[in-house]
Design an enzyme around this catalytic site. Structure first.
Site, PDB file in Angstrom:
ATOM      1  N   GLY A  21       0.817  -1.219   0.000  1.00 51.73           N
ATOM      2  CA  GLY A  21       0.000   0.000   0.000  1.00 51.73           C
ATOM      3  C   GLY A  21       0.846   1.262   0.000  1.00 51.73           C
ATOM      4  CB  ILE A  23       1.837   3.860   4.866  1.00 47.89           C
ATOM      5  CG1 ILE A  23       0.852   5.031   5.006  1.00 47.89           C
ATOM      6  CG2 ILE A  23       2.881   3.890   5.981  1.00 47.89           C
ATOM      7  CD1 ILE A  23       0.052   5.043   6.296  1.00 47.89           C
ATOM      8  CG  ASP A 166      -1.623  12.198  16.223  1.00 50.64           C
ATOM      9  OD1 ASP A 166      -2.442  12.565  15.370  1.00 50.64           O
ATOM     10  OD2 ASP A 166      -1.465  11.007  16.535  1.00 50.64           O
ATOM     11  CG  HIS A 194      -3.949   8.369  15.419  1.00 51.51           C
ATOM     12  ND1 HIS A 194      -3.270   9.522  15.126  1.00 51.51           N
ATOM     13  CD2 HIS A 194      -4.317   7.851  14.212  1.00 51.51           C
ATOM     14  CE1 HIS A 194      -3.209   9.685  13.812  1.00 51.51           C
ATOM     15  NE2 HIS A 194      -3.853   8.687  13.238  1.00 51.51           N
TER      16      HIS A 194
HETATM   17  P1  NAD Z   1      -3.471   1.615   1.548  1.00 49.80           P
HETATM   18  O1  NAD Z   1      -4.890   1.245   1.264  1.00 49.80           O
HETATM   19  O2  NAD Z   1      -2.675   2.320   0.507  1.00 49.80           O
HETATM   20  O3  NAD Z   1      -2.656   0.316   1.944  1.00 49.80           O
HETATM   21  C1  NAD Z   1      -3.151  -0.600   2.826  1.00 49.80           C
HETATM   22  C2  NAD Z   1      -2.620  -1.933   2.376  1.00 49.80           C
HETATM   23  O4  NAD Z   1      -2.968  -2.878   3.369  1.00 49.80           O
HETATM   24  C3  NAD Z   1      -3.218  -2.404   1.065  1.00 49.80           C
HETATM   25  O5  NAD Z   1      -2.185  -2.721   0.142  1.00 49.80           O
HETATM   26  C4  NAD Z   1      -4.010  -3.634   1.457  1.00 49.80           C
HETATM   27  O6  NAD Z   1      -4.002  -4.645   0.459  1.00 49.80           O
HETATM   28  C5  NAD Z   1      -3.264  -4.072   2.708  1.00 49.80           C
HETATM   29  N1  NAD Z   1      -4.015  -4.918   3.617  1.00 49.80           N
HETATM   30  C6  NAD Z   1      -5.337  -4.878   3.909  1.00 49.80           C
HETATM   31  N2  NAD Z   1      -5.649  -5.838   4.756  1.00 49.80           N
HETATM   32  C7  NAD Z   1      -4.514  -6.505   5.028  1.00 49.80           C
HETATM   33  C8  NAD Z   1      -4.190  -7.615   5.843  1.00 49.80           C
HETATM   34  N3  NAD Z   1      -5.140  -8.277   6.527  1.00 49.80           N
HETATM   35  N4  NAD Z   1      -2.920  -8.044   5.875  1.00 49.80           N
HETATM   36  C9  NAD Z   1      -1.963  -7.423   5.165  1.00 49.80           C
HETATM   37  N5  NAD Z   1      -2.195  -6.369   4.366  1.00 49.80           N
HETATM   38  C10 NAD Z   1      -3.462  -5.919   4.304  1.00 49.80           C
HETATM   39  O7  NAD Z   1      -3.497   2.453   2.922  1.00 49.80           O
HETATM   40  P2  NAD Z   1      -2.339   3.351   3.531  1.00 49.80           P
HETATM   41  O8  NAD Z   1      -2.508   4.737   3.033  1.00 49.80           O
HETATM   42  O9  NAD Z   1      -1.043   2.655   3.374  1.00 49.80           O
HETATM   43  O10 NAD Z   1      -2.793   3.385   5.082  1.00 49.80           O
HETATM   44  C11 NAD Z   1      -2.696   2.217   5.876  1.00 49.80           C
HETATM   45  C12 NAD Z   1      -3.325   2.443   7.246  1.00 49.80           C
HETATM   46  O11 NAD Z   1      -2.605   3.418   7.967  1.00 49.80           O
HETATM   47  C13 NAD Z   1      -4.761   2.956   7.225  1.00 49.80           C
HETATM   48  O12 NAD Z   1      -5.488   2.302   8.240  1.00 49.80           O
HETATM   49  C14 NAD Z   1      -4.631   4.427   7.580  1.00 49.80           C
HETATM   50  O13 NAD Z   1      -5.812   4.939   8.134  1.00 49.80           O
HETATM   51  C15 NAD Z   1      -3.530   4.332   8.595  1.00 49.80           C
HETATM   52  N6  NAD Z   1      -2.832   5.567   8.921  1.00 49.80           N
HETATM   53  C16 NAD Z   1      -2.450   5.736  10.223  1.00 49.80           C
HETATM   54  C17 NAD Z   1      -1.753   6.863  10.594  1.00 49.80           C
HETATM   55  C18 NAD Z   1      -1.324   7.063  12.029  1.00 49.80           C
HETATM   56  O14 NAD Z   1      -0.748   8.129  12.329  1.00 49.80           O
HETATM   57  N7  NAD Z   1      -1.540   6.137  12.947  1.00 49.80           N
HETATM   58  C19 NAD Z   1      -1.442   7.832   9.645  1.00 49.80           C
HETATM   59  C20 NAD Z   1      -1.819   7.622   8.320  1.00 49.80           C
HETATM   60  C21 NAD Z   1      -2.516   6.472   7.968  1.00 49.80           C
HETATM   61  C1  LMR Z   2      -3.875  10.517   9.850  1.00 55.31           C
HETATM   62  O1  LMR Z   2      -3.900  10.984  10.985  1.00 55.31           O
HETATM   63  O2  LMR Z   2      -3.444  11.150   8.865  1.00 55.31           O
HETATM   64  C2  LMR Z   2      -4.336   9.097   9.640  1.00 55.31           C
HETATM   65  O3  LMR Z   2      -4.759   8.550  10.840  1.00 55.31           O
HETATM   66  C3  LMR Z   2      -5.342   8.974   8.572  1.00 55.31           C
HETATM   67  C4  LMR Z   2      -6.696   9.409   9.047  1.00 55.31           C
HETATM   68  O4  LMR Z   2      -7.649   8.642   8.841  1.00 55.31           O
HETATM   69  O5  LMR Z   2      -6.820  10.509   9.582  1.00 55.31           O
END
Ligand code: NAD
Ligand code: LMR
Length: 340
Positions: A21, A23, A166, A194
């Site tokens: 994905g 990230i 954050d 978060h």
């Molecule tokens: P994305 O959709 O680009 O990538 C997610 C990937 O996870 C996809 O490739 C998908 O196939 C894979 N996936 C789904 N289920 C899975 C599983 N069971 N096992 C393995 N892989 C699996 O999303 P992204 O932009 O990379 O974001 C990923 C996550 O990070 C989201 O939940 C997003 O909300 C979260 N996020 C958190 C923060 C934070 O600060 N905590 C910040 C940004 C994003």
């Molecule tokens: C963020 O803080 O950017 C991530 O947790 C994505 C979201 O859903 O806000």
């Protein structure tokens, strides 16, 4: 297919879920370049994806090979958690369903609860004894809680969730307001979830030795105006920055999230005097035991520990309580799904 193994000294095994994905793509090359664990630690990358994401992860693995990173010993792609977490020293649990426009992170609870339980169980079964885990996928705090609960043989304090993004967002906003580089500001804290209820707290922060609140009062022409800026601009902006990014970009934050995840692991491993991370509460500051809650933390290289003994005024306490109540509600919702 994954590139073949390269012989070399013992490597740290890093498992990244959702590696195909957004990230994941922003993480892999920096980890392989040594930005997370330092220039002396070879790494073995294990990329976990679901079937639909495997080709994307395999493509990233090919590109990793094409970078010929000196520290990168091996890359494997798997769609089986037992293979991906085998011997894992550090796990970044990124794979999850991201939030779209108009959704709150809590909407993702049910969708993601089924992912983090089985991954926790796989970590329990096959990861290295000293494994450390950080949940990035949302809702990150509660996903970490689920993974920890599913790994009864791994000490719960090995599971953390990412609130470093954050923390960095708060630092960026303060830096802009005060006209001071971020590295001149210390003592910021993110409390709670978060989510939009989080509390970015400047009350212990200092800039070049001066309390941030005094510097803000000087900048805004008085303490009342500074307090109004904190309440009406700073706190909501930081707490809702994820939604702002989604609104502006059309999808959730990627590079800043990957950067924060790298800093979270780097500082946990190398040590830090002060940052923010969501860790399993041991009852510090009256926060219910077992919740994965963001606190000000330090690390001596052996894992994050809550910085205790900070004075908390009534206004801060009220904000912390709101976010903790949300964490309790998420935990209870997951319990109701039968996952915990
Ligand atoms: P994305 O959709 O680009 O990538 C997610 C990937 O996870 C996809 O490739 C998908 O196939 C894979 N996936 C789904 N289920 C899975 C599983 N069971 N096992 C393995 N892989 C699996 O999303 P992204 O932009 O990379 O974001 C990923 C996550 O990070 C989201 O939940 C997003 O909300 C979260 N996020 C958190 C923060 C934070 O600060 N905590 C910040 C940004 C994003
Ligand atoms: C963020 O803080 O950017 C991530 O947790 C994505 C979201 O859903 O806000």
């Amino acid at each position: 297919m994954a590139p073949s193994a390269v012989r070399g000294p013992a490597a740290t095994t890093v498992t990244i879920t959702g590696a195909g994905g957004q990230i994941g793509y922003a993480l892999l090359f920096r980890i392989a370049a040594g930005e997370m664990l330092g220039p002396d630690r070879p790494v073995r990358l294990r990329l976990l994806e679901i079937a639909q994401g495997v080709r994307s992860a395999e493509g990233a693995a090919l590109e990793l090979q094409d970078c010929a990173f000196p520290l990168l010993r091996e890359v494997d792609v798997a769609d089986d958690p037992l293979a991906a977490f085998d011997g894992c020293d550090i796990a970044l649990l990124v794979g999850a369903r991201p939030r779209g426009p108009g959704m709150e992170r809590a909407d993702l609870l049910a969708a993601n609860a089924g992912i983090f339980g089985p991954q926790g169980a796989a970590i329990n079964a096959v990861a290295a004894d000293g494994v450390r885990v950080v949940a990035v996928g949302n809702p990150a705090n509660t996903n970490a809680l689920i993974a920890a609960a599913s790994a009864p043989d791994v000490p719960a304090d090995r599971f953390t969730a990412l609130t470093r993004l954050d923390h960095n967002r708060a630092l960026g906003q303060l830096s802009a307001a005060l006209g001071s580089p971020p590295d001149e500001i210390s003592g910021l804290a993110i409390w709670g979830n978060h989510s939009a209820t989080q509390f970015p707290d400047v009350s212990h922060a200092v800039v070049r030795g001066e309390p941030v609140i005094d510097a803000l009062a000087a900048r805004f022409g008085g303490r009342d105006t500074a307090d109004a800026w904190l309440d009406d601009i700073f706190i909501p902006r930081v707490a809702r920055r994820g939604a702002e990014i989604i609104d502006v970009r059309g999808s959730s934050s990627v590079a800043s999230a990957a950067h924060a995840a790298i800093e979270h692991v780097r500082d946990e491993q190398a040590g830090t005097a002060w940052t923010s991370a969501a860790v399993v509460s041991r009852g510090e500051y009256g926060i219910p035991e077992g919740l994965v809650c963001s606190f000000p933390v330090s690390s001596d290289g052996g894992g994050y520990r809550v910085i205790e003994g900070l004075p908390i005024d009534d206004r801060s306490r009220a904000r912390i309580d709101v976010s903790v109540a949300e964490l309790v509600a998420e935990r209870d919702a997951v319990r109701a799904l039968g996952v915990l």
